[in-house]
Write a protein that holds these residues in place. Structure first.
Motif, mmCIF file in Angstrom:
data_model
loop_
_atom_site.group_PDB
_atom_site.id
_atom_site.type_symbol
_atom_site.label_atom_id
_atom_site.label_comp_id
_atom_site.label_asym_id
_atom_site.label_seq_id
_atom_site.Cartn_x
_atom_site.Cartn_y
_atom_site.Cartn_z
ATOM 1 N N GLY A 194 -6.815 10.821 -5.821
ATOM 2 C CA GLY A 194 -7.336 12.089 -5.255
ATOM 3 C C GLY A 194 -7.882 12.007 -3.888
ATOM 4 O O GLY A 194 -7.834 12.881 -2.996
ATOM 5 N N CYS A 195 -8.815 11.171 -3.646
ATOM 6 C CA CYS A 195 -9.265 10.847 -2.543
ATOM 7 C C CYS A 195 -8.649 10.456 -1.357
ATOM 8 O O CYS A 195 -8.788 10.998 -0.353
ATOM 9 C CB CYS A 195 -10.438 9.898 -2.625
ATOM 10 S SG CYS A 195 -12.061 10.084 -3.717
ATOM 11 N N PRO A 232 1.778 9.648 0.848
ATOM 12 C CA PRO A 232 2.492 8.325 0.933
ATOM 13 C C PRO A 232 2.452 7.538 -0.402
ATOM 14 O O PRO A 232 2.194 7.952 -1.234
ATOM 15 C CB PRO A 232 1.598 7.645 2.048
ATOM 16 C CG PRO A 232 0.320 8.198 1.724
ATOM 17 C CD PRO A 232 0.406 9.447 1.325
ATOM 18 N N LYS A 233 3.043 6.370 -0.546
ATOM 19 C CA LYS A 233 3.160 5.447 -1.492
ATOM 20 C C LYS A 233 1.360 5.025 -1.658
ATOM 21 O O LYS A 233 0.854 4.635 -0.679
ATOM 22 C CB LYS A 233 3.858 4.099 -1.420
ATOM 23 C CG LYS A 233 3.676 3.346 -2.363
ATOM 24 C CD LYS A 233 4.882 1.954 -2.253
ATOM 25 C CE LYS A 233 4.995 1.200 -3.431
ATOM 26 N NZ LYS A 233 3.679 0.381 -3.781
ATOM 27 N N LEU A 234 0.867 5.386 -2.665
ATOM 28 C CA LEU A 234 -0.736 4.992 -2.933
ATOM 29 C C LEU A 234 -0.768 3.876 -3.890
ATOM 30 O O LEU A 234 -0.106 3.667 -4.946
ATOM 31 C CB LEU A 234 -1.353 6.200 -3.496
ATOM 32 C CG LEU A 234 -1.273 7.317 -2.692
ATOM 33 C CD1 LEU A 234 -1.970 8.451 -3.463
ATOM 34 C CD2 LEU A 234 -1.825 7.185 -1.327
ATOM 35 N N GLY A 250 -16.383 8.617 -7.448
ATOM 36 C CA GLY A 250 -15.695 10.104 -7.294
ATOM 37 C C GLY A 250 -15.468 10.338 -5.487
ATOM 38 O O GLY A 250 -14.448 11.142 -5.367
ATOM 39 N N GLU A 251 -15.930 9.524 -5.095
ATOM 40 C CA GLU A 251 -16.113 9.976 -3.414
ATOM 41 C C GLU A 251 -15.599 8.549 -2.495
ATOM 42 O O GLU A 251 -15.048 9.123 -1.338
ATOM 43 C CB GLU A 251 -17.206 10.611 -3.010
ATOM 44 C CG GLU A 251 -17.507 11.659 -3.616
ATOM 45 C CD GLU A 251 -18.998 12.615 -3.174
ATOM 46 O OE1 GLU A 251 -18.982 13.621 -2.924
ATOM 47 O OE2 GLU A 251 -19.829 11.663 -2.877
ATOM 48 N N PRO A 252 -16.046 7.532 -3.053
ATOM 49 C CA PRO A 252 -15.850 6.259 -1.858
ATOM 50 C C PRO A 252 -14.534 6.173 -1.341
ATOM 51 O O PRO A 252 -14.355 5.861 -0.101
ATOM 52 C CB PRO A 252 -16.383 5.156 -3.003
ATOM 53 C CG PRO A 252 -17.275 5.583 -3.998
ATOM 54 C CD PRO A 252 -16.656 6.965 -4.218
ATOM 55 N N ALA A 253 -13.276 6.377 -2.164
ATOM 56 C CA ALA A 253 -12.174 6.223 -1.385
ATOM 57 C C ALA A 253 -11.502 7.053 -0.404
ATOM 58 O O ALA A 253 -10.719 6.822 0.239
ATOM 59 C CB ALA A 253 -11.040 6.067 -2.752
ATOM 60 N N ILE A 254 -12.412 8.227 -0.240
ATOM 61 C CA ILE A 254 -12.171 9.030 1.008
ATOM 62 C C ILE A 254 -12.534 8.612 2.144
ATOM 63 O O ILE A 254 -12.149 9.247 3.186
ATOM 64 C CB ILE A 254 -12.553 10.635 0.412
ATOM 65 C CG1 ILE A 254 -11.707 11.411 1.280
ATOM 66 C CG2 ILE A 254 -13.976 10.821 0.720
ATOM 67 C CD1 ILE A 254 -12.008 12.814 0.952
#
Length: 291
Positions: A194-195, A232-234, A250-254
């Protein structure tokens, strides 16, 4: 109280329009020796140097120190301000790697002592099947990393850039995350995906236009958010850290999506973009000024 969409856009608060200026220096071996970081009106979350630099300083300027800058209210957006600071830092790291003629992954590893970040970079490189190359290589591959909510993340991305239209297509993104003990792996995986999806919004389209205090974007006809057709491919890797305390997921990957895409665009075209979002007009102006 029920607001119309128009009222929601007008009365809401917005992510601050920050500016970052960085002066940095490396020696002949490719080791960073100096880092002077200035962030204006965008907060300090994510502004840590993170790399091993003997002479480093971070200075933050906010509106309390100056005349008011934003003619409207500003507030939190997912991982508040870390997106801006990570974009600036990781772009500068890539600029130095290119100037030194060193592969951007090798350059990062060369200038890191943080074992968690080193592990994340190596894990994402393995997941991505990364092949080293000096940037710009023409392949369209970018790297970026950062820290948020006690969690370490590293990204790699591959893009294609349309020279005729200035459009950027993200082909794939990989992310490795060290969040300590992962209590709910499926939930954490969904948050990471989601991020990365949401991050494509601030990277490519989410921009508020205004005149004074009048907000010109009042709906999703002009303010575009990510669509499933963009995806894209994730690929995601959650590092096994059962012996460590759990951290935020909840937030780091953004935080590094703008940075990893910018670095991939540079690798594809040899042109550096300094302003988000990367609209077709900005891509054409930065990458293909004579097209």
């Amino acid at each position: 109280l029920a607001w119309t969409r128009d009222e929601e856009f007008f009365y809401d608060t917005f992510h601050p329009a920050g500016v970052v200026k960085i002066n940095s220096g490396i020696d002949k071996s490719g080791k960073i020796q100096m880092w002077d970081y200035h962030v204006y009106f965008s907060g300090t979350r994510g502004s840590d140097t993170i790399y091993d630099v003997p002479n480093a300083k971070t200075t933050s300027y906010n509106e309390k120190d100056t005349s008011p800058v934003h003619p409207f209210g500003t507030g939190a957006w997912r991982a508040p301000n870390n997106n801006t600071n990570t974009f600036a830092r990781e772009s500068q790291i890539d600029i130095m790697a290119s100037a030194a003629g060193i592969d951007p992954l090798e350059f990062r590893l060369k200038n890191l002592k943080d074992e968690k970040m080193i592990a994340c970079l190596k894990a994402v490189a393995e997941k991505f099947n990364y092949v080293a190359g000096k940037s710009p290589s023409g392949r369209g591959i970018g790297i970026a990393c950062g820290i948020d909510a006690g969690t370490w993340v590293a990204h790699m991305a591959e893009v294609q850039v349309d020279k005729a239209k200035g459009k950027v297509r993200v082909l794939r993104i990989a992310c490795a995350q060290d969040m300590g003990l992962c209590v709910n792996p499926e939930g954490a995986l969904m948050q990471m995906e989601g991020c990365m999806t949401m991050g494509l919004g601030y990277t490519f389209t989410e921009e508020i236009h205004f005149e004074g205090g009048n907000i010109l974007d009042r709906g999703f006809d002009s303010y575009n958010i990510p669509k499933f057709s963009w995806l894209p491919k994730l690929d995601c890797v959650i590092l096994d850290r059962k012996d460590k305390p759990p951290q935020g997921g909840g937030e780091p990957a953004i935080i590094a999506i703008g940075a990893v895409v910018a670095n991939a665009i540079y690798d594809a075209t040899g042109a550096r973009l300094y302003t988000m979002p990367f609209t077709p007009e900005r891509v054409m102006g930065g990458c293909f000024p004579d097209a």
